[in-house]
Design a protein around this motif. Sequence first.
Motif, PDB file in Angstrom:
ATOM      1  N   VAL A  71      -5.285   6.188  -2.141  1.00  0.00           N
ATOM      2  CA  VAL A  71      -5.513   4.742  -2.096  1.00  0.00           C
ATOM      3  C   VAL A  71      -6.403   4.426  -0.897  1.00  0.00           C
ATOM      4  O   VAL A  71      -6.091   4.837   0.214  1.00  0.00           O
ATOM      5  CB  VAL A  71      -4.183   3.985  -1.957  1.00  0.00           C
ATOM      6  CG1 VAL A  71      -4.431   2.484  -1.951  1.00  0.00           C
ATOM      7  CG2 VAL A  71      -3.233   4.370  -3.069  1.00  0.00           C
ATOM      8  N   PHE A  72      -7.493   3.728  -1.146  1.00  0.00           N
ATOM      9  CA  PHE A  72      -8.380   3.301  -0.059  1.00  0.00           C
ATOM     10  C   PHE A  72      -8.254   1.796   0.095  1.00  0.00           C
ATOM     11  O   PHE A  72      -8.522   1.052  -0.840  1.00  0.00           O
ATOM     12  CB  PHE A  72      -9.840   3.646  -0.378  1.00  0.00           C
ATOM     13  CG  PHE A  72     -10.161   5.112  -0.299  1.00  0.00           C
ATOM     14  CD1 PHE A  72      -9.267   6.021   0.251  1.00  0.00           C
ATOM     15  CD2 PHE A  72     -11.374   5.590  -0.770  1.00  0.00           C
ATOM     16  CE1 PHE A  72      -9.576   7.372   0.329  1.00  0.00           C
ATOM     17  CE2 PHE A  72     -11.691   6.934  -0.693  1.00  0.00           C
ATOM     18  CZ  PHE A  72     -10.797   7.832  -0.143  1.00  0.00           C
ATOM     19  N   LEU A  73      -7.870   1.383   1.289  1.00  0.00           N
ATOM     20  CA  LEU A  73      -7.734  -0.048   1.569  1.00  0.00           C
ATOM     21  C   LEU A  73      -9.024  -0.586   2.165  1.00  0.00           C
ATOM     22  O   LEU A  73      -9.577  -0.005   3.088  1.00  0.00           O
ATOM     23  CB  LEU A  73      -6.600  -0.273   2.567  1.00  0.00           C
ATOM     24  CG  LEU A  73      -6.460  -1.686   3.145  1.00  0.00           C
ATOM     25  CD1 LEU A  73      -5.920  -2.641   2.099  1.00  0.00           C
ATOM     26  CD2 LEU A  73      -5.534  -1.683   4.350  1.00  0.00           C
ATOM     27  N   CYS A  74      -9.462  -1.702   1.653  1.00  0.00           N
ATOM     28  CA  CYS A  74     -10.631  -2.363   2.230  1.00  0.00           C
ATOM     29  C   CYS A  74     -10.234  -3.804   2.541  1.00  0.00           C
ATOM     30  O   CYS A  74      -9.779  -4.535   1.651  1.00  0.00           O
ATOM     31  CB  CYS A  74     -11.788  -2.303   1.244  1.00  0.00           C
ATOM     32  SG  CYS A  74     -13.360  -2.645   2.014  1.00  0.00           S
ATOM     33  N   MET A 126       0.828  -1.210   0.000  1.00  0.00           N
ATOM     34  CA  MET A 126       0.000   0.000   0.000  1.00  0.00           C
ATOM     35  C   MET A 126       0.865   1.264   0.000  1.00  0.00           C
ATOM     36  O   MET A 126       0.582   2.220  -0.724  1.00  0.00           O
ATOM     37  CB  MET A 126      -0.910  -0.005   1.223  1.00  0.00           C
ATOM     38  CG  MET A 126      -1.824   1.216   1.298  1.00  0.00           C
ATOM     39  SD  MET A 126      -3.063   0.985   2.594  1.00  0.00           S
ATOM     40  CE  MET A 126      -3.989   2.515   2.459  1.00  0.00           C
ATOM     41  N   HIS A 161     -18.149  -5.241  -0.011  1.00  0.00           N
ATOM     42  CA  HIS A 161     -17.095  -4.230  -0.017  1.00  0.00           C
ATOM     43  C   HIS A 161     -16.696  -3.846  -1.444  1.00  0.00           C
ATOM     44  O   HIS A 161     -16.428  -2.679  -1.730  1.00  0.00           O
ATOM     45  CB  HIS A 161     -15.877  -4.738   0.754  1.00  0.00           C
ATOM     46  CG  HIS A 161     -16.131  -4.911   2.229  1.00  0.00           C
ATOM     47  ND1 HIS A 161     -16.739  -3.936   2.982  1.00  0.00           N
ATOM     48  CD2 HIS A 161     -15.855  -5.919   3.079  1.00  0.00           C
ATOM     49  CE1 HIS A 161     -16.826  -4.352   4.243  1.00  0.00           C
ATOM     50  NE2 HIS A 161     -16.306  -5.560   4.319  1.00  0.00           N
ATOM     51  N   SER A 202     -18.910  -0.288   4.844  1.00  0.00           N
ATOM     52  CA  SER A 202     -17.541  -0.639   4.472  1.00  0.00           C
ATOM     53  C   SER A 202     -16.573   0.388   5.049  1.00  0.00           C
ATOM     54  O   SER A 202     -16.889   1.571   5.133  1.00  0.00           O
ATOM     55  CB  SER A 202     -17.373  -0.643   2.949  1.00  0.00           C
ATOM     56  OG  SER A 202     -18.154  -1.668   2.386  1.00  0.00           O
ATOM     57  N   VAL A 203     -15.392  -0.087   5.435  1.00  0.00           N
ATOM     58  CA  VAL A 203     -14.380   0.805   5.989  1.00  0.00           C
ATOM     59  C   VAL A 203     -13.256   0.963   4.969  1.00  0.00           C
ATOM     60  O   VAL A 203     -12.719  -0.028   4.489  1.00  0.00           O
ATOM     61  CB  VAL A 203     -13.792   0.228   7.292  1.00  0.00           C
ATOM     62  CG1 VAL A 203     -12.767   1.185   7.872  1.00  0.00           C
ATOM     63  CG2 VAL A 203     -14.894  -0.052   8.296  1.00  0.00           C
ATOM     64  N   PHE A 204     -12.924   2.196   4.633  1.00  0.00           N
ATOM     65  CA  PHE A 204     -11.820   2.466   3.712  1.00  0.00           C
ATOM     66  C   PHE A 204     -10.679   3.082   4.500  1.00  0.00           C
ATOM     67  O   PHE A 204     -10.827   4.142   5.107  1.00  0.00           O
ATOM     68  CB  PHE A 204     -12.246   3.445   2.619  1.00  0.00           C
ATOM     69  CG  PHE A 204     -13.178   2.854   1.598  1.00  0.00           C
ATOM     70  CD1 PHE A 204     -13.424   1.487   1.543  1.00  0.00           C
ATOM     71  CD2 PHE A 204     -13.796   3.671   0.663  1.00  0.00           C
ATOM     72  CE1 PHE A 204     -14.274   0.949   0.594  1.00  0.00           C
ATOM     73  CE2 PHE A 204     -14.657   3.138  -0.290  1.00  0.00           C
ATOM     74  CZ  PHE A 204     -14.894   1.782  -0.331  1.00  0.00           C
ATOM     75  N   LEU A 205      -9.534   2.431   4.470  1.00  0.00           N
ATOM     76  CA  LEU A 205      -8.362   2.947   5.178  1.00  0.00           C
ATOM     77  C   LEU A 205      -7.524   3.791   4.245  1.00  0.00           C
ATOM     78  O   LEU A 205      -7.220   3.391   3.124  1.00  0.00           O
ATOM     79  CB  LEU A 205      -7.509   1.778   5.677  1.00  0.00           C
ATOM     80  CG  LEU A 205      -6.135   2.134   6.248  1.00  0.00           C
ATOM     81  CD1 LEU A 205      -6.254   2.810   7.602  1.00  0.00           C
ATOM     82  CD2 LEU A 205      -5.271   0.886   6.368  1.00  0.00           C
ATOM     83  N   CYS A 206      -7.115   4.955   4.715  1.00  0.00           N
ATOM     84  CA  CYS A 206      -6.215   5.794   3.940  1.00  0.00           C
ATOM     85  C   CYS A 206      -5.023   6.125   4.824  1.00  0.00           C
ATOM     86  O   CYS A 206      -5.191   6.662   5.922  1.00  0.00           O
ATOM     87  CB  CYS A 206      -6.952   7.049   3.492  1.00  0.00           C
ATOM     88  SG  CYS A 206      -6.113   7.920   2.192  1.00  0.00           S
TER      89      CYS A 206
END
Lengths: 335, 335
Positions: free
Chosen positions: A99-102, A85, A114, B98-102
């Motif tokens: 960048v969005f991590l799911c 990432m 998701h 949904s959770v989006f991590l940045c």
Amino acid sequence: MSSTNVGRITIHDVAAAASVSIATASKALNDTGRMSVETRARIRRVAQELGFRPNALARSLLSKRSFTVGLLTNDTYGRFTLPVMAGISEGLIDHGVSVFLCAIEDNPDLAKLHVDAMLDKQVDGIIATGRRIDKPLPVDLSHLPIPIVYALMTGPADAVALVPDDRQGARDAVNHLFDKGRRRLVHVTGPASFKVVEERTHAFRDALATAGMTPSEAQILTGAWSEQWGREAVEKLWSQENPPDGIFCGNDQIARGVIDALREKDVGVPNDVSVVGFDNWEIVAEQTRPPLTTVDMNLKELGRQAGRALVRLVNGEIVEPGVSKLPCTLVIRGS
Amino acid sequence: MSSTNVGRITIHDVAAAASVSIATASKALNDTGRMSVETRARIRRVAQELGFRPNALARSLLSKRSFTVGLLTNDTYGRFTLPVMAGISEGLIDHGVSVFLCAIEDNPDLAKLHVDAMLDKQVDGIIATGRRIDKPLPVDLSHLPIPIVYALMTGPADAVALVPDDRQGARDAVNHLFDKGRRRLVHVTGPASFKVVEERTHAFRDALATAGMTPSEAQILTGAWSEQWGREAVEKLWSQENPPDGIFCGNDQIARGVIDALREKDVGVPNDVSVVGFDNWEIVAEQTRPPLTTVDMNLKELGRQAGRALVRLVNGEIVEPGVSKLPCTLVIRGS
């Protein structure tokens, strides 16, 4: 920041100067999206003041893109996903992309939920990654309306995928042991069901054969990915005649266990035995005594290249499908 | 899956049955958003067949919400962030969120870019987390138009924040040493500049005072968050008269170094000395010999509660501002 790069004003600069997001700037300049008349006028004024001139290609892209990439993973521990990432983010930051991590579990229904959420958010594309190169995510991405790149994962046959060159990394590790004058080599690695175990073991055998030796099955010990297995392997090897003088381990935790067990047997590392690990998991490798020589899979660079491949696909460029193997690097420390 | 819960059909069930995202189902049922007439009709038919009946509150929310939560972090290593993220996801999955991590670095411009991207994607709210409880993210979130919750981070004074109760965790660790009959205790911990070091040290002193002892400065050793520092601390302590019989360590890596050094000195753990760590970082704690007794900050539960607090804020409910301290749990293993 690219704003110092006065030769070429990008949408990023316009967005920064107008204190809006890239996507908002893009919409303002393309007369699309919803925003107040004042905002649109202000952004256009800022663009003009900066001398922003999108070329025809960029203009067509600006109107379509959301400047967001989705990263899907089932690696909830994150040891492999987070460096990937970081690399994607670094590689795309000049493009103003977030960048969005799911994180998805192995539940297909939730995975689909998701993925749908990402599509709803209109990400420009998705990078799929995970815990294991040989285990697909629990959701089929091959028919989505946006480009997909697989990182640290092979994906379907016609997909664009990037994986580390495990065989080359393992070969470098074994050749390093040869360079140190070691001739009685063993490979202590993880469960045989893992593709990476197969690849690294193959390279181990190959390197021995290339050096004119006949590798025997007794030289390959498979077990768990743990320190404890490393310690057990040393017990086993040192209970036999003619123990090894060089040990190539399938990961850094096994190597840590091997080195701890050797120290407790008063076998000197690197004087009597040389040890090489795999992963360059720094928190382990640097604290091992002596610090561990190990193979780095260059996951950040892999992420960077995955991000760039995705941008090319988003831009409508052709990217050769298939699995690209990126080089690993041997990091030489004290073991 | 909530679809087995026939008593109450949710938007999640409708979305799953219609094979669309929650947001699309919501838009279809609220006559908002863009989609084909056929899709809208199909989703409505599915909802009717399932007997979906949103109540008035849910109906009003459905029309406004995107069912996505943004998670911002500067913890690029992810050791603390990923358990928090897993907890948020688990806590919100019944809500179809949904959770989006940045991941943001410490660059304020880039941080702003990513926050803007999240706003553009119309996340319902943001949870901010990071590497250190006492270091704010490099971006001010207090004036955003959406609710913010701080997890493992204190945030501004009027914010909703959740952190582990470090003092209680440390107190439990020290009391465990007392229960084991240990009386000559020391605390070997990380750099004094960290808030968690201050908190855990405070609790250590307090617990000693409560037991009728007078804690001295010599009983508190600050250093790096590393195994090496743990080993050095043992050298130091065992070069003096009257070494300790109980050691409370500020994290698991220090504890690992302490235990390795004691074993190499032939000091028995737990026979001669008891050791307690902090973090319950399982990959370290379980491989320590003996396995490490340590304090778990329950980060998953913290994430779960942060997610729920955010949903309440998104729903317009009142959440008492301030810092909530969530209990830690002592995990007793062999040390």
